[in-house]
Scaffold this motif. Structure first.
Motif, PDB file in Angstrom:
ATOM      1  N   HIS A 196       0.853  -1.188   0.000  1.00  0.00           N
ATOM      2  CA  HIS A 196       0.000   0.000   0.000  1.00  0.00           C
ATOM      3  C   HIS A 196       0.889   1.238   0.000  1.00  0.00           C
ATOM      4  CE1 HIS A 196      -3.423  -2.597   1.285  1.00  0.00           C
ATOM      5  NE2 HIS A 196      -2.426  -3.268   1.846  1.00  0.00           N
ATOM      6  N   ARG A 275       7.995 -12.363   6.029  1.00  0.00           N
ATOM      7  CA  ARG A 275       7.341 -11.431   6.953  1.00  0.00           C
ATOM      8  C   ARG A 275       8.274 -10.318   7.408  1.00  0.00           C
ATOM      9  NH1 ARG A 275       2.459 -13.533   7.852  1.00  0.00           N
ATOM     10  NH2 ARG A 275       2.310 -15.764   7.388  1.00  0.00           N
ATOM     11  N   ARG A 285       3.356   0.475   2.975  1.00  0.00           N
ATOM     12  CA  ARG A 285       3.016  -0.508   4.012  1.00  0.00           C
ATOM     13  C   ARG A 285       2.860  -1.888   3.354  1.00  0.00           C
ATOM     14  NH1 ARG A 285      -1.846  -2.084   5.869  1.00  0.00           N
ATOM     15  NH2 ARG A 285      -2.905  -0.499   4.602  1.00  0.00           N
ATOM     16  N   GLU A 287       1.561  -5.891   3.671  1.00  0.00           N
ATOM     17  CA  GLU A 287       0.628  -6.771   4.370  1.00  0.00           C
ATOM     18  C   GLU A 287       0.829  -8.186   3.829  1.00  0.00           C
ATOM     19  OE1 GLU A 287      -4.130  -6.181   5.274  1.00  0.00           O
ATOM     20  OE2 GLU A 287      -3.160  -5.204   3.590  1.00  0.00           O
TER      21      GLU A 287
END
Ligand SMILES: [Zn+2]
Length: 379
Positions: A196, A275, A285, A287
């Motif tokens: 994002h 991760r 960002r 996810e």
């Protein structure tokens, strides 16, 4: 009944094998196709009932019903679970108006190899034993699920519960294309990663934007470094989407990643790397969704012992086969992870799985049917 005779009897059942296989292949049953699934389960159930199996049919939310069939007229030996799925990767009609073709030693059709021929072997092996006046070594369960090709979310719990009640699991997936049995399979993890950023006009305010697409490029290159070919770990970015219009800095990007691992420590190492990705542009960002879908089916001692029995029976029947460890996962990964002896690749032999060239080699597949019958007579 000795293995060589059993092999011969399997070949004597060629017509029966092909006619049941034709019937089941003609009922096209892609994953998530309820109509196809219902028709398939109706046909299979009637065949199993005629053969004396007791049946349970369990509905599932978004996929076809699951069939659990049991034969209890064997000796009181160890219980065997035969594991199959009837869903295929082929949308209806993808093989044209004539989905079933036999040419010489080759039978082709959607899902013929993966794995309707395996289901046919599961039905015919005990029938062959009975027809010969011989007995199964122990109780037999045939579990036929409907969502293996899409990750087995709807059947995993049932597969694991059944596996715990059986002494061994024989998975009737196809063998490797060269005929090798599958004593080990890699674990499979799937990730879906969302990025994002911030949109802006690429001409008027290019530096106001935080490009999810540029970040995606860094991420893809970094992930390709996480694999380790030496131990068999692969990390493969497979699908990417980014951006909206050619003059806008991309606000959103998504990435799908396919991961194959030989063991759990490797799965954990890759998971931490995925991760732990550190963004180059702090305004973006990340996810991460997904993770380990199927644990590795490790070529452990109990699986190896079962493989050895199978290799010995094949050799006593006058043919030879080897064991292998392969990259693709199956429902055998779940049962093996519970410590239940598991052997895979016992269904049929052929090539072109998941393609329009999918086919079985009939003679080799009948050898395999004989091997399965021999295993079922062994305690
Ligand atoms: Zn399969």
């Amino acid at each position: 009944m000795d293995p060589a005779t059993t092999r011969q009897r399997a070949h004597d059942h060629r017509d029966e094998y092909l006619s049941l296989l034709e019937r089941l292949v003609r009922i096209e049953s892609p994953s998530r196709d309820r109509g196809g699934g219902d028709a398939f389960v109706d046909a299979l159930s009637s065949v199993l009932r005629d053969d004396g199996w007791s049946l349970r049919r369990e509905p599932r939310e978004d996929v076809g019903d699951v069939v659990i069939a049991r034969l209890r007229h064997g000796a009181p030996g160890p219980a065997t679970l035969l594991l199959c799925h009837y869903d295929t990767v082929h949308p209806r009609g993808s093989f044209g108006a004539q989905p079933w073709r036999v040419e010489g030693d080759r039978a082709a059709g959607p899902g013929v190899l993966d794995m309707k021929a395996g289901i046919v072997a599961g039905v015919l092996a005990p029938r062959l034993v009975r027809d010969a006046g011989a007995a199964l070594a122990g109780p037999l369960t045939l579990l036929v699920t409907s969502d293996e090709e899409i990750g087995s979310d709807a059947s995993r719990a049932l597969i694991e519960a059944e596996a715990r009640q059986h002494a061994r699991v024989l998975v009737l997936e196809p063998s490797r294309d060269d005929g090798a049995l599958k004593a080990g399979r890699k674990g499979v993890a799937l990730y879906s990663i969302g990025l994002h950023g911030r949109a802006s006009h690429a001409g008027l305010a290019p530096f106001d934007g935080a490009s999810a697409l540029v970040e995606l490029a860094h991420l893809v290159l970094e992930l390709t470094q996480v694999g380790n070919a030496e131990v068999g770990t692969t990390v493969t970015p497979t699908v990417a989407h980014a951006g909206t219009t050619s003059n806008v800095v991309a606000e959103r990007a998504t990435l799908a990643v396919d991961v194959r691992v030989p063991d759990l420590p490797e799965a954990e190492r890759v998971d931490a790397a995925v991760r732990g990705y550190a963004v180059r542009d702090p305004r973006v960002r990340v996810e991460v969704a997904g993770g380990l879908n199927r644990p590795p089916m490790e070529a452990n001692a109990v699986n190896a012992a079962l493989l050895e029995r199978a290799l010995a029976l094949a050799s006593a029947a006058g043919w030879s086969v080897e064991g292998s460890v392969v990259g693709g996962g199956s429902d055998g990964n779940f049962t093996s992870a519970l410590g239940v002896p598991t052997l895979d690749g016992l269904g049929s032999v052929g090539g072109g799985a998941h393609t329009s060239d999918e086919h079985i080699r009939i003679g080799d597949s009948l050898d395999r049917l004989g091997l399965l019958a021999s295993l079922l007579m062994e305690a």
